[in-house]
Design an enzyme around this catalytic site. Structure first.
Site, PDB file in Angstrom:
ATOM      1  N   LYS A 226       3.343  17.645 110.054  1.00  0.00           N
ATOM      2  CA  LYS A 226       2.527  16.437 110.244  1.00  0.00           C
ATOM      3  C   LYS A 226       3.392  15.185 110.259  1.00  0.00           C
ATOM      4  CE  LYS A 226      -1.171  18.677 107.620  1.00  0.00           C
ATOM      5  NZ  LYS A 226      -1.905  18.676 106.336  1.00  0.00           N
TER       6      LYS A 226
ATOM      7  N   ARG B 160     -11.008  21.723  98.057  1.00  0.00           N
ATOM      8  CA  ARG B 160     -11.336  21.007  99.302  1.00  0.00           C
ATOM      9  C   ARG B 160     -12.700  21.433  99.830  1.00  0.00           C
ATOM     10  NH1 ARG B 160      -6.917  18.797 101.874  1.00  0.00           N
ATOM     11  NH2 ARG B 160      -8.542  17.630 102.964  1.00  0.00           N
TER      12      ARG B 160
ATOM     13  N   PRO C  83      -4.374  13.054 109.340  1.00  0.00           N
ATOM     14  CA  PRO C  83      -4.000  13.564 110.667  1.00  0.00           C
ATOM     15  C   PRO C  83      -3.262  14.906 110.537  1.00  0.00           C
ATOM     16  CG  PRO C  83      -3.311  11.278 110.379  1.00  0.00           C
ATOM     17  CD  PRO C  83      -3.766  11.764 109.045  1.00  0.00           C
ATOM     18  N   GLU C  84      -3.665  15.868 111.351  1.00  0.00           N
ATOM     19  CA  GLU C  84      -3.038  17.179 111.325  1.00  0.00           C
ATOM     20  C   GLU C  84      -2.182  17.342 112.588  1.00  0.00           C
ATOM     21  OE1 GLU C  84      -5.951  20.264 110.471  1.00  0.00           O
ATOM     22  OE2 GLU C  84      -7.160  18.850 109.316  1.00  0.00           O
TER      23      GLU C  84
END
Ligand SMILES: [Zn+2]
Length: 278
Positions: free
Chosen positions: A59, A268, A2-3
């Site tokens: 976050k 990433r 979750p950002e």
């Protein structure tokens, strides 16, 4: 993970659901979720306290209690906070922690991967805690102006833009989804060096970054294919349908119809359009 938009959504919903409620009982099924203090001490301090307010920084969620303590919650990869208006409702298999409120509602902490945590901190020590985390500015704060963004970028001329956007000590709260989306919006290749960006491009990037984060909050975040994010009512985020590049490899670009490419950047997975991102 979750950002910012996902955690902001959870914060807003928790405010509506649990603010001013009294915690009457806590069930800890997996003690490692409670970080740095014993479960006994945790329960002793938290039970009987009232939820004063809920905030977000980067976050992380901060739940302020009315007894001088705060709970810092990091959902990490797969943490979820689900609110149930009634106690007897069915819990998930991965529920590790349950807060019961005096009105018989409860809040469950679920975490499949078990990297998330809750930390009990004296409210007066929060500032020190966040200083040690070395977090960059909040992109949606009023003082995060274009001038400020440019100033921050000028200190990192040799960084690649997309990994830099995800660097929490550069700007707080942006992760793999919104960094890719912002680069697509601004038509900038994610591996461009900061020093190669023209003023117009930097301006566009700033504009899209803010715009995308705000729109994602409005849509209650993104639940992507491999993500566990849900809001406090267990619902997926609606921003998935608005994604332009994230997890769209080999699909056609919405802007120029070229095929979206996927590369590894800073370890990433990163998608971009080779046609319209320069
Ligand atoms: Zn394109």
């Amino acid at each position: 993970m979750p950002e910012l938009p996902e955690v902001e959504t959870i914060k807003n919903q928790l405010k509506a659901k649990i603010k001013s409620k009294t915690i009457k009982k806590i069930e800890v099924k997996l003690s490692k979720i409670v970080k740095d203090t014993s479960v006994v001490f945790f329960k002793k301090k938290v039970i009987g306290s009232k939820i004063k307010n809920i905030e977000r920084r980067a976050k992380l969620l901060i739940i302020h209690l009315n007894n001088g303590y705060s709970l810092v919650v990091h959902l990490k990869l797969s943490g979820q906070l689900i609110y149930y208006p009634k106690l007897e409702q069915k819990k998930e298999k991965y529920t590790h922690l349950i807060y019961y409120f005096s009105d018989n509602s409860c809040l469950c902490y679920n975490d499949l991967r078990q990297f998330g945590y809750v930390k009990l901190i004296k409210t007066i020590d929060l500032e020190k805690f966040f200083q040690q985390k070395d977090l960059g500015p909040e992109p949606l704060a009023k003082n995060f102006t274009f001038k400020k963004f440019k100033e921050l970028l000028s200190k990192r001329p040799n960084s690649k833009i997309k990994p830099l956007l995800m660097n929490q000590s550069f700007i707080a709260g942006i992760g793999n989804i919104y960094a890719q989306e912002a680069c697509w919006g601004a038509q900038i290749l994610p591996f461009r060096l900061v020093k190669s960006l023209k003023e117009k491009e930097t301006e566009k990037l700033y504009h899209y970054l803010i715009k995308i984060l705000k729109l994602a909050i409005k849509n209650k975040g993104t639940t992507a294919a491999d993500a566990h994010y849900v809001d406090v009512q267990g619902r997926a985020g609606n921003y998935k349908s608005k994604l332009k590049v994230y997890q769209r490899q080999n699909k056609r670009c919405f802007r120029c119809q070229q095929k979206i490419k996927r590369i590894k950047l800073g370890g990433r997975g990163t998608c971009y359009c080779p046609g319209c991102q320069k």
